[in-house]
Design a protein around this motif. Sequence first.
Motif, PDB file in Angstrom:
ATOM      1  N   UNK A  48       0.832  -1.204   0.000  1.00 31.30           N
ATOM      2  CA  UNK A  48       0.000   0.000   0.000  1.00 31.30           C
ATOM      3  C   UNK A  48       0.865   1.252   0.000  1.00 31.30           C
ATOM      4  N   UNK A  49       0.504   2.200  -0.863  1.00 35.09           N
ATOM      5  CA  UNK A  49       1.230   3.469  -0.967  1.00 35.09           C
ATOM      6  C   UNK A  49       0.212   4.599  -1.063  1.00 35.09           C
ATOM      7  N   UNK A  50      -0.040   5.259   0.035  1.00 32.50           N
ATOM      8  CA  UNK A  50      -1.045   6.322   0.073  1.00 32.50           C
ATOM      9  C   UNK A  50      -0.621   7.580  -0.675  1.00 32.50           C
ATOM     10  N   UNK A  51       0.624   7.631  -1.127  1.00 35.09           N
ATOM     11  CA  UNK A  51       1.106   8.801  -1.852  1.00 35.09           C
ATOM     12  C   UNK A  51       0.753   8.762  -3.333  1.00 35.09           C
ATOM     13  N   UNK A  52       0.283   7.624  -3.805  1.00 35.47           N
ATOM     14  CA  UNK A  52      -0.065   7.511  -5.221  1.00 35.47           C
ATOM     15  C   UNK A  52      -1.267   8.384  -5.561  1.00 35.47           C
ATOM     16  N   UNK A  53      -1.222   9.015  -6.735  1.00 31.70           N
ATOM     17  CA  UNK A  53      -2.307   9.886  -7.163  1.00 31.70           C
ATOM     18  C   UNK A  53      -3.482   9.067  -7.703  1.00 31.70           C
ATOM     19  N   UNK A  54      -4.668   9.643  -7.604  1.00 31.95           N
ATOM     20  CA  UNK A  54      -5.871   9.023  -8.168  1.00 31.95           C
ATOM     21  C   UNK A  54      -5.898   9.309  -9.663  1.00 31.95           C
ATOM     22  N   UNK A  55      -5.826   8.258 -10.479  1.00 28.47           N
ATOM     23  CA  UNK A  55      -5.759   8.412 -11.933  1.00 28.47           C
ATOM     24  C   UNK A  55      -6.891   7.697 -12.664  1.00 28.47           C
ATOM     25  N   UNK A  56      -7.861   7.136 -11.932  1.00 30.08           N
ATOM     26  CA  UNK A  56      -8.963   6.447 -12.597  1.00 30.08           C
ATOM     27  C   UNK A  56      -9.641   7.381 -13.598  1.00 30.08           C
ATOM     28  N   UNK A  57     -10.076   6.813 -14.715  1.00 28.11           N
ATOM     29  CA  UNK A  57     -10.702   7.616 -15.770  1.00 28.11           C
ATOM     30  C   UNK A  57     -11.902   6.865 -16.339  1.00 28.11           C
ATOM     31  N   UNK A  58     -12.997   7.594 -16.571  1.00 26.81           N
ATOM     32  CA  UNK A  58     -14.141   6.992 -17.246  1.00 26.81           C
ATOM     33  C   UNK A  58     -14.341   7.667 -18.600  1.00 26.81           C
ATOM     34  N   UNK A  59     -14.843   6.898 -19.541  1.00 33.19           N
ATOM     35  CA  UNK A  59     -15.035   7.341 -20.920  1.00 33.19           C
ATOM     36  C   UNK A  59     -16.481   7.066 -21.316  1.00 33.19           C
ATOM     37  N   UNK A  60     -17.177   8.084 -21.778  1.00 29.90           N
ATOM     38  CA  UNK A  60     -18.563   7.887 -22.167  1.00 29.90           C
ATOM     39  C   UNK A  60     -18.871   8.595 -23.478  1.00 29.90           C
ATOM     40  N   UNK A  65       3.868  -0.773  -5.695  1.00 27.16           N
ATOM     41  CA  UNK A  65       5.152  -0.356  -6.251  1.00 27.16           C
ATOM     42  C   UNK A  65       5.142  -0.338  -7.779  1.00 27.16           C
ATOM     43  N   UNK A  66       4.009  -0.735  -8.383  1.00 32.26           N
ATOM     44  CA  UNK A  66       3.928  -0.814  -9.846  1.00 32.26           C
ATOM     45  C   UNK A  66       2.560  -0.334 -10.313  1.00 32.26           C
ATOM     46  N   UNK A  67       2.509   0.243 -11.500  1.00 35.19           N
ATOM     47  CA  UNK A  67       1.240   0.695 -12.072  1.00 35.19           C
ATOM     48  C   UNK A  67       0.662  -0.397 -12.964  1.00 35.19           C
ATOM     49  N   UNK A  68      -0.610  -0.687 -12.772  1.00 30.64           N
ATOM     50  CA  UNK A  68      -1.343  -1.633 -13.607  1.00 30.64           C
ATOM     51  C   UNK A  68      -2.586  -0.941 -14.137  1.00 30.64           C
ATOM     52  N   UNK A  69      -2.646  -0.745 -15.450  1.00 31.41           N
ATOM     53  CA  UNK A  69      -3.813  -0.126 -16.073  1.00 31.41           C
ATOM     54  C   UNK A  69      -4.813  -1.204 -16.451  1.00 31.41           C
ATOM     55  N   UNK A  70      -6.081  -0.951 -16.127  1.00 30.96           N
ATOM     56  CA  UNK A  70      -7.151  -1.928 -16.329  1.00 30.96           C
ATOM     57  C   UNK A  70      -8.301  -1.252 -17.056  1.00 30.96           C
ATOM     58  N   UNK A  71      -8.678  -1.786 -18.216  1.00 30.65           N
ATOM     59  CA  UNK A  71      -9.808  -1.261 -18.989  1.00 30.65           C
ATOM     60  C   UNK A  71     -10.984  -2.215 -18.852  1.00 30.65           C
ATOM     61  N   UNK A  72     -12.150  -1.661 -18.548  1.00 29.87           N
ATOM     62  CA  UNK A  72     -13.374  -2.468 -18.486  1.00 29.87           C
ATOM     63  C   UNK A  72     -14.361  -1.887 -19.484  1.00 29.87           C
ATOM     64  N   UNK A  73     -14.552  -2.589 -20.593  1.00 30.93           N
ATOM     65  CA  UNK A  73     -15.442  -2.133 -21.649  1.00 30.93           C
ATOM     66  C   UNK A  73     -16.905  -2.413 -21.304  1.00 30.93           C
ATOM     67  N   UNK A  74     -17.772  -1.477 -21.734  1.00 24.61           N
ATOM     68  CA  UNK A  74     -19.234  -1.616 -21.572  1.00 24.61           C
ATOM     69  C   UNK A  74     -19.608  -1.906 -20.123  1.00 24.61           C
ATOM     70  N   UNK A  75     -19.031  -1.149 -19.205  1.00 21.15           N
ATOM     71  CA  UNK A  75     -19.178  -1.462 -17.789  1.00 21.15           C
ATOM     72  C   UNK A  75     -20.633  -1.437 -17.321  1.00 21.15           C
ATOM     73  N   UNK A  76     -21.468  -0.586 -17.922  1.00 19.52           N
ATOM     74  CA  UNK A  76     -22.867  -0.494 -17.493  1.00 19.52           C
ATOM     75  C   UNK A  76     -23.603  -1.823 -17.653  1.00 19.52           C
ATOM     76  N   UNK A  77     -23.210  -2.601 -18.650  1.00 19.37           N
ATOM     77  CA  UNK A  77     -23.886  -3.875 -18.894  1.00 19.37           C
ATOM     78  C   UNK A  77     -23.632  -4.891 -17.795  1.00 19.37           C
ATOM     79  N   UNK A  78     -22.554  -4.698 -17.041  1.00 21.32           N
ATOM     80  CA  UNK A  78     -22.173  -5.687 -16.034  1.00 21.32           C
ATOM     81  C   UNK A  78     -22.504  -5.223 -14.616  1.00 21.32           C
ATOM     82  N   UNK A  79     -23.211  -4.097 -14.500  1.00 18.48           N
ATOM     83  CA  UNK A  79     -23.556  -3.566 -13.182  1.00 18.48           C
ATOM     84  C   UNK A  79     -25.054  -3.715 -12.927  1.00 18.48           C
TER      85      UNK A  79
END
Length: 229
Positions: free
Chosen positions: A5-17, A117-131
Amino acid sequence: MAINKNNQLKALHCCYTAGTGGGKSVAVQYAEMMPKSPCLAIFDPYGDYVYQTGSKLDIGFAGKRVYHYSSRKAFAIAFFDAWGTKRPFRIAYKPAKPSRTEMLWFCELMWHAADGTRRLDVVIEEVAKWCDTTGKEQSALGECLTGGRKFGLVIHTVFQRSTEVPKTVLSQSPYKIIGIQEAKADAKRMAEECSIEIEQIAALEPLTYIKKLPGWGNVEQLDLRNVFN
């Protein structure tokens, strides 16, 4: 379980619509929210990033090959092999029968791999369909969004209608890429999220966007119409 855990990391989440033909997947690739050489995992149920050798279109991810797997076992093995090399990769899970269960399994795997300690980018396509809620998302997806920042996760959620996604997706995504909207209700919601006038969204054309950055009313114009020229 996520580690380091690293609380110094910036919030970079992004949504696309954006509505149909608005260029959501183009924005994911070219809105400069993704590293040039990412460690990238994609929940790609409809094969939006399948690479086609010899195609004149920009297939894959930003022109780079994405390796797709349709079974949980094959994807998990390939993902952890790639993640273990500590080198960039682009890998996707394309289940034979897309569902909320498959999306949540994918998110659980990402949470298990997360490392502050590492960045992992995760894309979730068509997220509304799975919620199954437009309220608080209390699931592996919600955990990745609310707790992923401090463990190096950067979640990119992609959807057509903002009125159909959990509020967790919007509230936990300080970056928002808004393209053309097909419904006034969706345009109104995104205008409120960005503290802008609804007319600014109504004026958008395909492959043009409003890019919301952290901060009250902090937006800029984004034009990707020349990407394929």
